[in-house]
Design a protein around this motif. Structure first.
Motif, PDB file in Angstrom:
ATOM      1  N   VAL A   1       0.847  -1.199   0.000  1.00  0.00           N
ATOM      2  CA  VAL A   1       0.000   0.000   0.000  1.00  0.00           C
ATOM      3  C   VAL A   1       0.879   1.245   0.000  1.00  0.00           C
ATOM      4  O   VAL A   1       0.618   2.204  -0.744  1.00  0.00           O
ATOM      5  CB  VAL A   1      -0.944  -0.002   1.225  1.00  0.00           C
ATOM      6  CG1 VAL A   1      -1.762   1.287   1.263  1.00  0.00           C
ATOM      7  CG2 VAL A   1      -1.872  -1.212   1.180  1.00  0.00           C
TER       8      VAL A   1
ATOM      9  N   VAL B   1       0.756   4.134  -2.863  1.00  0.00           N
ATOM     10  CA  VAL B   1       0.416   5.512  -2.515  1.00  0.00           C
ATOM     11  C   VAL B   1       1.530   6.456  -2.947  1.00  0.00           C
ATOM     12  O   VAL B   1       1.270   7.546  -3.480  1.00  0.00           O
ATOM     13  CB  VAL B   1       0.144   5.641  -1.003  1.00  0.00           C
ATOM     14  CG1 VAL B   1      -0.017   7.110  -0.609  1.00  0.00           C
ATOM     15  CG2 VAL B   1      -1.112   4.866  -0.626  1.00  0.00           C
TER      16      VAL B   1
ATOM     17  N   SER C   1      -2.189   9.780   3.534  1.00  0.00           N
ATOM     18  CA  SER C   1      -2.202   8.725   4.548  1.00  0.00           C
ATOM     19  C   SER C   1      -3.360   7.785   4.266  1.00  0.00           C
ATOM     20  O   SER C   1      -4.371   8.183   3.678  1.00  0.00           O
ATOM     21  CB  SER C   1      -2.339   9.307   5.961  1.00  0.00           C
ATOM     22  OG  SER C   1      -3.622   9.889   6.140  1.00  0.00           O
ATOM     23  N   VAL C   2      -3.181   6.534   4.674  1.00  0.00           N
ATOM     24  CA  VAL C   2      -4.260   5.549   4.627  1.00  0.00           C
ATOM     25  C   VAL C   2      -4.402   4.994   6.042  1.00  0.00           C
ATOM     26  O   VAL C   2      -3.429   4.512   6.628  1.00  0.00           O
ATOM     27  CB  VAL C   2      -3.955   4.399   3.652  1.00  0.00           C
ATOM     28  CG1 VAL C   2      -5.073   3.360   3.690  1.00  0.00           C
ATOM     29  CG2 VAL C   2      -3.772   4.930   2.235  1.00  0.00           C
TER      30      VAL C   2
ATOM     31  N   SER D   1      -6.977  12.965   8.852  1.00  0.00           N
ATOM     32  CA  SER D   1      -7.402  11.581   8.670  1.00  0.00           C
ATOM     33  C   SER D   1      -8.218  11.087   9.855  1.00  0.00           C
ATOM     34  O   SER D   1      -9.253  10.419   9.678  1.00  0.00           O
ATOM     35  CB  SER D   1      -6.164  10.686   8.483  1.00  0.00           C
ATOM     36  OG  SER D   1      -6.536   9.335   8.329  1.00  0.00           O
TER      37      SER D   1
ATOM     38  N   TYR E   1     -11.601   2.074   5.386  1.00  0.00           N
ATOM     39  CA  TYR E   1     -10.387   2.885   5.276  1.00  0.00           C
ATOM     40  C   TYR E   1     -10.710   4.365   5.083  1.00  0.00           C
ATOM     41  O   TYR E   1     -11.728   4.710   4.482  1.00  0.00           O
ATOM     42  CB  TYR E   1      -9.538   2.404   4.093  1.00  0.00           C
ATOM     43  CG  TYR E   1      -9.291   0.917   4.121  1.00  0.00           C
ATOM     44  CD1 TYR E   1      -8.405   0.352   5.029  1.00  0.00           C
ATOM     45  CD2 TYR E   1      -9.981   0.066   3.247  1.00  0.00           C
ATOM     46  CE1 TYR E   1      -8.204  -1.015   5.067  1.00  0.00           C
ATOM     47  CE2 TYR E   1      -9.789  -1.307   3.278  1.00  0.00           C
ATOM     48  CZ  TYR E   1      -8.895  -1.840   4.196  1.00  0.00           C
ATOM     49  OH  TYR E   1      -8.706  -3.188   4.240  1.00  0.00           O
TER      50      TYR E   1
ATOM     51  N   VAL F   1      -8.763   7.619   3.433  1.00  0.00           N
ATOM     52  CA  VAL F   1      -7.633   8.056   2.612  1.00  0.00           C
ATOM     53  C   VAL F   1      -7.647   9.577   2.564  1.00  0.00           C
ATOM     54  O   VAL F   1      -8.653  10.183   2.187  1.00  0.00           O
ATOM     55  CB  VAL F   1      -7.726   7.486   1.180  1.00  0.00           C
ATOM     56  CG1 VAL F   1      -6.546   7.977   0.343  1.00  0.00           C
ATOM     57  CG2 VAL F   1      -7.760   5.963   1.221  1.00  0.00           C
TER      58      VAL F   1
ATOM     59  N   ILE G   1      -6.038   5.611  -5.352  1.00  0.00           N
ATOM     60  CA  ILE G   1      -5.622   4.828  -4.185  1.00  0.00           C
ATOM     61  C   ILE G   1      -6.754   3.935  -3.700  1.00  0.00           C
ATOM     62  O   ILE G   1      -6.554   2.773  -3.351  1.00  0.00           O
ATOM     63  CB  ILE G   1      -5.149   5.770  -3.053  1.00  0.00           C
ATOM     64  CG1 ILE G   1      -3.905   6.558  -3.502  1.00  0.00           C
ATOM     65  CG2 ILE G   1      -4.855   4.992  -1.774  1.00  0.00           C
ATOM     66  CD1 ILE G   1      -3.518   7.681  -2.559  1.00  0.00           C
ATOM     67  N   GLY G   2      -7.973   4.503  -3.683  1.00  0.00           N
ATOM     68  CA  GLY G   2      -9.128   3.753  -3.209  1.00  0.00           C
ATOM     69  C   GLY G   2      -9.389   2.492  -4.020  1.00  0.00           C
ATOM     70  O   GLY G   2      -9.698   1.430  -3.463  1.00  0.00           O
TER      71      GLY G   2
ATOM     72  N   LEU H   1      -6.952  -0.167  -2.946  1.00  0.00           N
ATOM     73  CA  LEU H   1      -7.271  -0.742  -1.637  1.00  0.00           C
ATOM     74  C   LEU H   1      -8.409  -1.753  -1.737  1.00  0.00           C
ATOM     75  O   LEU H   1      -8.357  -2.832  -1.137  1.00  0.00           O
ATOM     76  CB  LEU H   1      -7.660   0.373  -0.663  1.00  0.00           C
ATOM     77  CG  LEU H   1      -6.559   1.316  -0.195  1.00  0.00           C
ATOM     78  CD1 LEU H   1      -7.166   2.459   0.620  1.00  0.00           C
ATOM     79  CD2 LEU H   1      -5.516   0.575   0.634  1.00  0.00           C
TER      80      LEU H   1
END
Length: 599
Positions: free
Chosen positions: A257, A261, A280-281, A446, A550, A552, A575-576, A579
């Motif tokens: 991940v 990212v 950030s995740v 986040s 999650y 993001v 990114i989503g 994931l």
């Protein structure tokens, strides 16, 4: 009748007198020797033996290895590998004579390609050793010339080379000391976040510094006696304490991940020509950070990585309209508003001599509170907050973690900036309602969204999963602390309204097959000249919205396109999608029960 001694001495010859004197002297010397021998053997024997043993006894350090840093799946991110320092004894080298190889001496001889060395002293040692170390023989010979007994020839020698040196039979002249070298197999991945160690192996930046105490082992030692040639005398080991390696630290970061990212951020930075980007995740239910990335590519362990903490940790910014999530949560929690409440919202409004307006010109709109969030109306938020006291505004900002440490403990992390409500001027009293007048970081943003997604409960964020000793026994684990900030019913209303926000960006920031709850933000920040000429665009999104897994968060500095939804949003979507595929998250159910955004 015996002759008196005095008379005998007078009559004795000169030769006889000399003989007697010599005999007497020898007798005195012999008596002294016997007395000394008696003293040494019977009285001081033990002390003398101990002194002799002490002169032959040496202590060798057994170096401990620094613990590993691994990702959440056990993949090594930082480790110490076996290395050796090659030590020379110039004094011993000066008398070195190679032993010709025969059948009788084949286990302890020296030759070069099967032929005699052809010289003695430092030159002979250098001819044998230089090819193995890849050094110049003349330079090496110069290093081995002199009267000292210790000179460092080469550091960080790999085990295979050390074994080759052992085969040269140069003990007493050449010795090795076990050391270690810190290596980072993934190059620039998490470079500044991992940080590095100094020449002594002490963590001086990043996670290496943060967890230095646990990662650092305890050296051991062994004591033994050695002969004149420097070799250990068999059976003379008197004391030994084993080294204890450092503990192994496992992160919550998932390397795959993190890598994705970082790539997404770099592509987004280039596409939108931004100064920098961070992201950030976070796992909603635990507060675990799965990725914390920026676009400053530093080689882990390098001088640059040690001097420059990750931008994802150090950069602070006004969150802009993302801050409206905190305001609306407070209004609902204090029961001053509900998401379906109706407002007639003009483009601008005057409050206490201060004028505020929305980002885009519009007529008077009929929006519910959910619609105010969807359209990110500064004016609408101010109107809804007429009874929302300054103390309440400050209280909810702090409850959500603004202006406070994340608790992760990363070196260089900024707490942001949030002044007390009693010091706010007339304008700041209202700008804080829509994310201006205070500074935050990507971790704080986040956790605001994660708290809402977690039914109103704020988890302690973490980047360390556990710590285990060299035998695999867990010696430290992170205990998740949680605090309820808003009621679950309030959180549900917030998620509903945030989903309406995300639907407005479905074409640019949607994740196919999954419902998203999100908020965008855009804020002016100080440029290089100190004036408000810079822009920070951010997007924080929860997915899936119907089963939050999650959060993001993506932040860009000075992107072309300005608005967070149009710049940070597409990066979020990229990114989503990754994931959802990686963790095989079930697709979302159709949305029902959306709170009306207009009336």
């Amino acid at each position: 009748m015996k002759m008196p001694l005095t008379i005998w001495w007078k009559n004795a010859s000169e030769f006889m007198k000399r003989t007697v004197c010599v005999a007497a002297l020898l007798a005195i010397i012999a008596s002294g020797a016997v007395a000394k021998l008696t003293y040494v053997q019977l009285i001081a024997g033990k002390t003398t033996a101990e002194a002799a043993t002490a002169s032959r006894t040496v202590s060798t350090t057994l170096s401990a290895q620094r613990g590993e840093i691994t990702d959440s799946n056990g993949i090594v991110l930082a480790q110490s590998v076996e290395r050796y320092t090659i030590i020379g004894d110039p004094k011993a080298a000066s008398t070195f004579e190679p032993t010709t190889c025969t059948k009788a001496t084949e286990d302890n001889c020296q030759s070069i390609d099967g032929k005699p060395v052809g010289t003695t002293g430092p030159a002979a040692v250098a001819k044998l050793l230089a090819p193995v170390l890849g050094m110049n023989a003349m330079e090496l010979g110069a290093m081995l010339t002199g009267t000292s007994q210790y000179v460092v020839i080469k550091k960080d020698v790999v085990p295979t080379v050390k074994r080759s040196i052992d085969k040269l039979n140069l003990s007493g002249v050449i010795s090795t000391e076990l050391t270690s070298d810190r290596v980072y197999p993934n190059g620039t991945l998490m470079g500044s976040l991992l940080g590095g160690v100094d020449d002594a192996g002490t963590g001086v930046a990043g996670i290496e510094q943060m967890e230095n105490k646990l990662l650092t082992g305890t050296n051991g030692y062994t004591k033994y006696q050695r002969g004149n040639d420097g070799q250990q005398i068999p059976g003379t080991q008197t004391e030994s304490v084993a080294a204890v390696d450092g503990d192994n630290v496992q992160l919550t970061i998932d390397r795959d991940v993190q890598w994705y990212v970082e790539q997404a951020l770099e592509a987004g930075k280039e596409k939108y020509k931004a100064d920098w980007a961070v992201a950030s995740v976070q796992e909603v239910s635990t507060g675990k950070i799965l990725a914390l990335a920026d676009t400053e590519s530093e080689e882990a362990g390098s001088s640059s990585a040690k001097l420059n903490p990750s931008h994802a940790v150090t950069e602070t910014f006004e969150p802009g309209s993302v801050g409206k999530l905190i305001t609306l949560s407070g209004l609902l929690q204090e029961k001053q508003q509900s998401m379906s409440n109706k407002f007639s919202v003009p483009y601008s409004i005057d409050v206490n001599g201060q004028t505020y307006h929305d980002s885009e010109t519009h007529g008077t709109e009929k929006w519910t509170l959910a619609g105010i969030l969807q359209h990110s109306s500064n004016v609408g938020v101010i109107m809804a907050s007429s009874k929302y006291s300054l103390a309440q505004r400050y209280s909810y900002l702090t409850k959500f973690g603004i202006g406070q440490s994340s608790g992760i403990g990363l070196p260089g992390e900024s707490d942001g900036l949030l002044s007390k409500d009693t010091s706010w001027d007339k304008r700041t009293q209202n700008t804080v309602l829509f994310g201006q007048g205070y500074a935050t970081n990507v971790l704080q943003v986040s956790n605001v969204a994660a708290t809402i997604a977690n039914k109103g409960v704020k988890n302690q964020q973490s980047i360390i999963a556990n710590v285990k000793d060299e035998n695999g026994k867990e010696v430290s684990t992170q205990t998740s602390q949680s605090t309820r900030v808003i009621d679950s019913s309030v959180a549900s209303q917030m998620m509903n309204a945030m989903e309406s926000v995300a639907e407005g960006y479905q074409s640019v920031a949607g994740v196919s097959g999954y419902r998203v709850a999100a908020k965008t933000g855009t804020a002016e920040v100080a440029g290089s000249d100190g004036s408000l000429t810079g822009i920070v665009a951010d997007w924080v999104g929860v997915l899936p919205a119907d089963n939050p897994k999650y959060v993001v968060t993506v932040v860009l500095k000075n992107p072309e396109g300005t608005y967070g939804g149009l710049t940070a949003g597409p990066i979020f979507a990229n990114i989503g999608e990754f994931l959802m595929q990686k963790y095989e998250v079930p697709t979302s159910t159709p949305r029902t029960g959306a709170i009306p955004v207009t009336w």
